[in-house]
Design an enzyme around this catalytic site. Sequence first.
Site, PDB file in Angstrom:
ATOM      1  N   ARG A   1     -18.307   3.740  -5.277  1.00 11.33           N
ATOM      2  CA  ARG A   1     -17.471   4.895  -5.607  1.00 11.33           C
ATOM      3  C   ARG A   1     -16.059   4.754  -5.048  1.00 11.33           C
ATOM      4  O   ARG A   1     -15.082   4.773  -5.779  1.00 11.33           O
ATOM      5  CB  ARG A   1     -18.114   6.186  -5.092  1.00 11.33           C
TER       6      ARG A   1
ATOM      7  N   LYS B   1     -25.436   5.760   3.045  1.00 13.34           N
ATOM      8  CA  LYS B   1     -24.025   5.905   2.685  1.00 13.34           C
ATOM      9  C   LYS B   1     -23.078   5.605   3.841  1.00 13.34           C
ATOM     10  O   LYS B   1     -22.050   6.245   4.015  1.00 13.34           O
ATOM     11  CB  LYS B   1     -23.738   7.291   2.107  1.00 13.34           C
TER      12      LYS B   1
ATOM     13  N   HIS C   1     -33.287   2.086   6.612  1.00 13.25           N
ATOM     14  CA  HIS C   1     -32.608   3.263   7.153  1.00 13.25           C
ATOM     15  C   HIS C   1     -33.421   3.882   8.299  1.00 13.25           C
ATOM     16  O   HIS C   1     -33.055   4.954   8.790  1.00 13.25           O
ATOM     17  CB  HIS C   1     -32.432   4.328   6.063  1.00 13.25           C
TER      18      HIS C   1
ATOM     19  N   ARG D   1     -20.889   4.797  10.570  1.00 16.12           N
ATOM     20  CA  ARG D   1     -19.699   5.234   9.840  1.00 16.12           C
ATOM     21  C   ARG D   1     -19.334   6.652  10.258  1.00 16.12           C
ATOM     22  O   ARG D   1     -20.207   7.454  10.588  1.00 16.12           O
ATOM     23  CB  ARG D   1     -19.967   5.201   8.332  1.00 16.12           C
TER      24      ARG D   1
ATOM     25  N   GLY E   1     -15.465   3.607  -1.011  1.00 19.02           N
ATOM     26  CA  GLY E   1     -15.450   2.655   0.095  1.00 19.02           C
ATOM     27  C   GLY E   1     -14.247   2.801   1.003  1.00 19.02           C
ATOM     28  O   GLY E   1     -13.923   1.898   1.764  1.00 19.02           O
TER      29      GLY E   1
ATOM     30  N   TRP F   1     -22.222  -3.019   1.145  1.00 19.90           N
ATOM     31  CA  TRP F   1     -21.228  -3.994   1.612  1.00 19.90           C
ATOM     32  C   TRP F   1     -21.804  -4.901   2.686  1.00 19.90           C
ATOM     33  O   TRP F   1     -21.661  -6.135   2.627  1.00 19.90           O
ATOM     34  CB  TRP F   1     -20.014  -3.218   2.137  1.00 19.90           C
TER      35      TRP F   1
END
Length: 333
Positions: A302, A85, A144, A166, A304, A90
């Site tokens: 959802r 996530k 991951h 992120r 972004g 993307w």
Amino acid sequence: MAAAFPTQNSDSLECNKQEEGNNKTYQKDLDLIISALPKEKGWISENNHLYQGFWYPTAPLRGIITAQQHLKARPTDVFLVTIPKSGTTWFKALLFSIMNRTHYDYHTHPLLTTNPHECVPFLEVMYANENPNSNPNLPLLSTHIPYSALPKSILTSGCRVVYVFREPKDTFISLWHFTSKLRRKELPPMPLGEALELFCKGASPYGPFWDHVLGYWKASLERPDRVLFLKYEDMKSEPYAHAKRLAEFSGHPFSLEEEKEGVIGKILELCSFESLRSLEVNKTGSQCSSTMVFVPNSILFRQGKVGDWKNYLTAEMIEQIDQITKEKFKDLV
């Protein structure tokens, strides 16, 4: 005369039986290894398992252990690495489009009819589903897996690794929404507060989050020609500049002619959150996720957004995450 089809002789059939038997034995050995590992409450399934300092759901852990033992990476390979996530869908679309831009035009591009996760498979999913001795022959794969747990051939082959980081609060909120939709029906819902406690003590899928990030950040300092560390928020704010960085690092730099023709802008538009979400393929259908659960494509898109955590976290929750981040990332700039 009837067409003659190739047949297997007795030797090849016996070899196949032996290979099948060896694979079953290998899978049983994996089950024994995983069953002996420390457990914590899972976000989607019942348990996560602690393996080499990180927490994993059962099914992808099988693929990770197998990949560690059998993957043969090549110098030309590119691996996209994220913690769940943090922009995986993307960036899969972006890298796939950049690396394959000479193979397709924008009217017949695979992303128009295929979800990005099918264009760029997860390494651990491939090895969880296939014979351990098989080797993927794809120039771009995703994973991951933490840096310390990467298969040795990725570290020694000279291939390239793109890592996307992120902001932790946005990652957490996105993870909670995502896993809540996929959580097994026989398990009770996981409240936000309970999920936060697990996240903060490191027991989230592929966590601890902060150790995962730091592993790749340090590697990018030590091996800048092989590990590219990108921030999700930077890609959102300056997509043109960072698309060029991705192209150069992956070995597919844009030419001056391509820049003049607006190729970068076309790729960014094709791969934008809004464009991908509007496609029929991403409104319907499903595919196998990194946790080995079939995920409806629609829930991959959802929000972004940057800063969505403000709509969910209390001041106390924010302080809890920020304090850990400040301590863990004190050297990260």
